[in-house]
Design an enzyme around this catalytic site. Structure first.
Site, PDB file in Angstrom:
ATOM      1  N   ARG A  68      -7.558 -39.375  37.965  1.00 26.96           N
ATOM      2  CA  ARG A  68      -7.328 -38.111  38.666  1.00 26.96           C
ATOM      3  C   ARG A  68      -6.223 -38.276  39.704  1.00 26.96           C
ATOM      4  O   ARG A  68      -5.491 -37.342  40.000  1.00 26.96           O
ATOM      5  CB  ARG A  68      -8.616 -37.590  39.324  1.00 26.96           C
ATOM      6  N   TYR A 121       7.678 -15.200  38.669  1.00 23.94           N
ATOM      7  CA  TYR A 121       6.815 -15.404  37.508  1.00 23.94           C
ATOM      8  C   TYR A 121       5.493 -14.665  37.799  1.00 23.94           C
ATOM      9  O   TYR A 121       4.891 -14.862  38.863  1.00 23.94           O
ATOM     10  CB  TYR A 121       6.578 -16.901  37.320  1.00 23.94           C
ATOM     11  N   ASP A 192      11.103 -22.614  41.862  1.00 22.05           N
ATOM     12  CA  ASP A 192      10.673 -22.781  40.475  1.00 22.05           C
ATOM     13  C   ASP A 192      11.939 -22.921  39.636  1.00 22.05           C
ATOM     14  O   ASP A 192      12.716 -21.982  39.509  1.00 22.05           O
ATOM     15  CB  ASP A 192       9.855 -21.543  40.067  1.00 22.05           C
ATOM     16  N   LYS A 217       7.541 -25.541  29.323  1.00 22.62           N
ATOM     17  CA  LYS A 217       8.711 -24.853  28.775  1.00 22.62           C
ATOM     18  C   LYS A 217       9.753 -25.880  28.309  1.00 22.62           C
ATOM     19  O   LYS A 217       9.465 -26.645  27.426  1.00 22.62           O
ATOM     20  CB  LYS A 217       9.252 -23.873  29.823  1.00 22.62           C
TER      21      LYS A 217
HETATM   22  C1  LIG Z   1       5.267 -20.418  32.392  1.00 27.40           C
HETATM   23  C2  LIG Z   1       5.815 -20.387  33.766  1.00 27.40           C
HETATM   24  C3  LIG Z   1       5.065 -20.831  34.852  1.00 27.40           C
HETATM   25  C4  LIG Z   1       3.630 -21.267  34.712  1.00 27.40           C
HETATM   26  O1  LIG Z   1       3.526 -22.457  34.022  1.00 27.40           O
HETATM   27  P1  LIG Z   1       2.244 -22.850  33.126  1.00 27.40           P
HETATM   28  O2  LIG Z   1       2.621 -24.198  32.619  1.00 27.40           O
HETATM   29  O3  LIG Z   1       2.089 -21.808  32.074  1.00 27.40           O
HETATM   30  O4  LIG Z   1       1.067 -22.867  34.043  1.00 27.40           O
HETATM   31  C5  LIG Z   1       5.669 -20.853  36.090  1.00 27.40           C
HETATM   32  N1  LIG Z   1       6.919 -20.405  36.275  1.00 27.40           N
HETATM   33  C6  LIG Z   1       7.664 -19.949  35.259  1.00 27.40           C
HETATM   34  C7  LIG Z   1       9.042 -19.454  35.531  1.00 27.40           C
HETATM   35  C8  LIG Z   1       7.134 -19.906  33.975  1.00 27.40           C
HETATM   36  O5  LIG Z   1       7.845 -19.407  32.979  1.00 27.40           O
END
Ligand SMILES: *Cc1c(COP(=O)(O)O)cnc(C)c1O
Length: 398
Positions: A68, A121, A192, A217
């Site tokens: 963890r 997001y 992000d 992604k």
């Molecule tokens: C998909 C996404 C997230 C969230 O990520 P997860 O891995 O689905 O929890 C955050 N920011 C952006 C821009 C995203 O496209």
């Protein structure tokens, strides 16, 4: 003696099992010279002595104890992301949202205020509007293009949360300028960077304090992992590592870390291929008579300083006279589906997302045009993808 002629007091099957259980091959330093890092699929790590265990618990020795907190395969991924983002340290998570929630919760307390850019997001926005609101944490939303508004909002804030380009409408901001404004006010800044990846944007070098990703992604790149990561200087990452990650427990699994490490190996070539294919499709859509506008940062004037390229997630708005459900159903290569960053091309019609029934956000208008459609351009080949789009538009046009 028994029927097989063996001595009764020799090692019996159960004892042999116990002996075998004690066989451990130690090669921590070089993992048998494997070219691919091993998947250290274990929940816990044992100590050779009381002294070693005590030393570790006193914090005098840094070694894995329990997965963890620290796992060697996860650590390889974290170190690679830290390098890619030109910073000192990183932490992996079981999802992008775990990275976002753990990071944000490390730097705010009840009564605090966050400044965030608009068009986040959606689940980050929902986190702010629901869970954080319950903790009496407020959020001021600003237009990231309006530096005066950002300057006005920042004083007294605990955190500045950015996304550039923003979700869905893909608006790129001057990240260096925004980070400088936050620095001047002593506000910790977070961005992000899932869309651009460190191949096209390295926010730490632009003055941002922390950079996070949905590794589900482009970093993973194969649509087979849900994961997240945050990177930054030791001092800030250590705060997340010690104050939040252990208790929220959103850790990354060794196997998922291993898949991410594999994905990272092709990140530069994948991103260049996505960039070329995305721009090509965006330009063709831009001249299509049924398309009102295309929201792709690479089509405008120059990209803001610090954004060196574009990925292949963008949106466009249909003119009246195109039946969007019929268009969506006619597509063969573009699959209807959320997420992005893998091999496959994907399509999301805005109306579906806007009509999302469940949850606390059904009434939230994200400011997205109902005739807009989001595309992720994958790696299937531009000509085939364009034919797919062209044919579906024609079919859906009245
Ligand atoms: C998909 C996404 C997230 C969230 O990520 P997860 O891995 O689905 O929890 C955050 N920011 C952006 C821009 C995203 O496209």
């Amino acid at each position: 003696m028994n029927a097989n002629g063996a001595q009764e007091d020799r090692v019996g099957p159960e004892d042999a099992f116990a002996e075998a259980s004690m066989t451990v091959v130690h090669d921590e330093a070089n993992a048998y010279d494997a070219v691919v890092p091993p998947i250290v699929q274990t929940s816990l790590f044992t100590f050779s002595s009381y002294a070693e265990m005590e030393e570790t618990y006193k914090g005098l020795k840094n070694r894995p104890t329990y997965s963890r907190g620290l796992n060697p395969t996860v650590r390889v991924f974290e170190e690679k992301v830290a390098e890619l983002e030109h910073t000192e340290d990183a932490l992996g998570f079981g999802s992008g949202m775990a990275a976002i929630s753990s990071t944000v919760l490390t730097f705010v307390k009840p009564g605090d205020r966050i400044v965030a850019v608009k068009h986040l997001y959606p689940d980050a926005y929902r986190l702010f509007q629901t869970l954080l609101a319950r903790l009496n944490i407020t959020v001021t939303y600003v237009d990231g293009k309006d530096q005066d508004a950002v300057t006005e909002a920042l004083p007294g804030a605990a955190l500045f949360y950015m996304e550039s380009p923003t979700s869905w409408i893909m608006e790129p901001h001057d990240v260096r300028a925004l980070a400088t404004l936050a620095q001047r006010q002593g506000v910790v800044s977070v961005i992000d960077n899932s869309w651009a990846t460190p191949i096209f944007q390295r926010p730490i070098t632009l003055g941002v304090d922390l950079v996070l990703h949905s590794a589900s992604k482009y970093l993973g790149g194969h649509s087979d992992v849900v994961a997240g990561v945050v990177a930054g200087p030791h001092a800030l990452i250590d705060k997340i590592r010690k104050q939040t990650l252990p208790y929220l427990g959103g850790k990354l699994s060794p196997f998922d870390a291993w898949l991410l490490i594999r994905g990272l190996r092709t990140l530069p070539i994948r991103m260049k291929a996505h960039e070329a294919a995305g721009l090509d499709i965006a330009r063709r859509l831009q001249t299509h008579p049924k398309v009102a506008s295309v929201q792709h940062p690479g089509l405008g004037n120059r990209l803001p300083a610090g954004l060196d390229g574009t990925s292949s997630l963008f949106s466009f708005i249909f003119r009246e006279g195109v039946d969007i459900p019929a268009f969506s159903d006619r597509l063969r290569l573009f699959k209807l589906g959320v997420s992005w960053g893998g091999h496959e091309s994907l399509v999301v019609p805005a109306q579906v997302v806007r009509n999302q029934a469940a949850g606390p956000n059904s009434a939230i208008d994200f400011g997205i045009d109902p005739r807009s459609v989001r595309l992720h351009v994958g790696l299937e080949g531009v000509e085939a993808l364009w034919n797919d789009l062209k044919e579906a538009i024609e079919h859906a046009s009245r």
